[in-house]
Design an enzyme around this catalytic site. Structure first.
Site, PDB file in Angstrom:
ATOM      1  CB  CYS A 104       6.929   1.930   4.792  1.00 27.96           C
ATOM      2  SG  CYS A 104       5.251   1.601   5.358  1.00 27.96           S
ATOM      3  CG  LEU A 142      -1.777  -1.208   1.484  1.00 24.17           C
ATOM      4  CD1 LEU A 142      -2.703  -0.942   2.660  1.00 24.17           C
ATOM      5  CD2 LEU A 142      -2.559  -1.574   0.248  1.00 24.17           C
TER       6      LEU A 142
END
Length: 433
Positions: free
Chosen positions: A264, A153
């Site tokens: 991330c 994502l």
């Protein structure tokens, strides 16, 4: 199908709402009371486009419910997604898997029938094997299968990426039911010809970390070229455009500027290096250390450039920082390059005023000593320098004539190379990038 999502942060809340959108009956488990209560009311406690409408829709329909009880979760379904956070360990490069381990340790002893546990969280290679062995100890006479189904994502596009992914990856051990179950879960998505890659768990774990490492490398590559361009007087954007036409390279993620941040890429490439070292393959990923170094140098360069345009000293200067989030269409300020730069400039004696369309509350919690404005124009009032550090559309559309009338000095630094350079220069601004 009935299913449970363990952990309702960016990943889990999006996955739960999207699974409900696909027609499944979903129970989300969130142990943080404030976040749980917000989600149960159909309110998303962070900014993610399209998610509030989707969440509210399925909370109201009853297709999605939220609980804090693992007991309720164990009784609700036979399929469980683990979507908890895997932050970087303090003082180390490796991933902190305490939340993943806790989810397994709390859930499995409560199970009364066979189950499938699908990992969504980004984890070091070998985690699924370790958890499978742990599950065998906890499950007693039950058949509880572990498989890994990594997410891909992008914050700001998470709903779209879940419902219309580039690919679905499943890493499963032989002899289980994970593949058949996932084909049923993602039936509508796979029916639209989305590639479905079925492999073993270590490969699935490495697909995710490899993807993030490649993207980080691509960003740092063009930023390294930008350093050479600074020395040679060349145009890095023109170089990126030119090499981006090569289909082997591509133009995406080839934008020079302040570099990457967020929850991330930074922590994932560091965890990847740490895990490679544990496996005896540290040299294979030694290049990622320089990828990380290049990325961090971009922040230092931005501070130095700001000092340069402020006549060699930041002491007593007023600096406007436009952007707090690590990227547009997000309120995520984890490892935000923009906030890092703002903090460094303040430490060197400048008065720093920050504005972001979405990330102000999160920024205040992390950097309460910075000044915060109600708008971009307010942030720029009496500024000696304006720094555009997150490429929100409203910053790109700022009027250099309007701002020129309220600043103290017409200095603008385009940290994302997103402004219309000619327009600013034509109106008397010193434009740097």
């Amino acid at each position: 199908m009935r299913m449970v999502v363990l952990g309702l942060g960016y990943l889990g809340a999006t996955h739960a709402a999207c699974m409900a959108e696909l027609g499944h009956e979903v129970l989300g488990v969130e142990v943080v009371p404030e976040k749980r209560d917000s989600l149960a009311r159909g309110e998303v406690p962070f900014y993610e486009p399209e998610l509030p409408e989707l969440l509210k829709k399925h909370i109201d329909s009853g297709r999605l419910r939220v609980t804090g009880s693992y007991e309720e979760a164990a009784d609700f379904a036979e399929v469980f997604f683990v979507a908890v956070g895997t932050p970087q360990k303090k003082g180390e490069y490796s991933a902190d898997l305490r939340y993943v381990d806790a989810a397994i340790d709390q859930l499995v002893p409560l199970l009364t029938r066979d189950a499938l546990i699908l990992g969504k969280s980004t984890v070091p290679v070998g985690t699924a094997q370790r958890l499978s062995e742990r599950v065998d100890e906890l499950a007693k006479d039950l058949e509880v299968e572990i498989a890994w189904n990594p997410e891909f994502l992008r914050e700001g596009y998470a709903v779209r990426d879940t419902l219309n992914p580039d690919r679905v990856v499943l890493g499963r051990f032989s002899g289980g039911r994970a593949e058949l179950t996932c084909r049923e879960i993602y039936g509508a998505i796979l029916g639209a010809d989305t590639p479905f890659l079925v492999t073993d768990p270590p490969t699935a774990e490495l697909v995710k970390t490899s993807a993030n490492a490649f993207l980080a490398t691509k960003i740092s590559f063009i930023n390294a070229i930008a350093e050479v361009c600074d020395a040679a007087g060349a145009d890095v954007k023109a170089i990126a455009d030119a090499i981006g036409y090569d289909s082997r390279i591509g133009r995406k993620f080839l934008n020079a500027g302040l570099g990457f941040g967020g929850g991330c890429l930074p922590k994932d490439i560091r965890a990847f290096m740490a895990r490679a070292g544990e496996l005896g393959a540290a040299e294979a990923l030694s290049f990622l250390r320089e990828v990380d170094n290049v990325n961090m140098r971009r922040r230092t360069r931005m501070v130095e450039l700001t000092r340069e345009v402020c006549d060699g000293s930041l002491l007593g200067k007023r600096v406007a920082v436009l952007g707090c989030a690590f990227k547009p269409e997000s309120d995520d300020v984890r490892d935000s390059p923009a906030l890092n730069v703002a903090g460094q400039i303040q430490l060197q004696g400048a008065s720093v005023t920050v504005y972001d369309p979405r990330a102000m509350d999160n920024s205040r919690r992390l950097f309460p000593t910075l000044d915060y404005a109600a708008s971009a124009v307010d942030a720029c009032d009496s500024a000696d320098a304006i720094l555009v550090l997150t490429e929100w559309p409203e910053f790109i559309d700022l009027d250099p004539i309007l701002l020129g009338a309220i600043v103290r000095h017409k200095n603008v630094i385009d940290g994302r190379m997103c402004l219309f350079e000619d327009q600013w220069i034509a109106n008397g601004w010193s434009y740097r990038k």
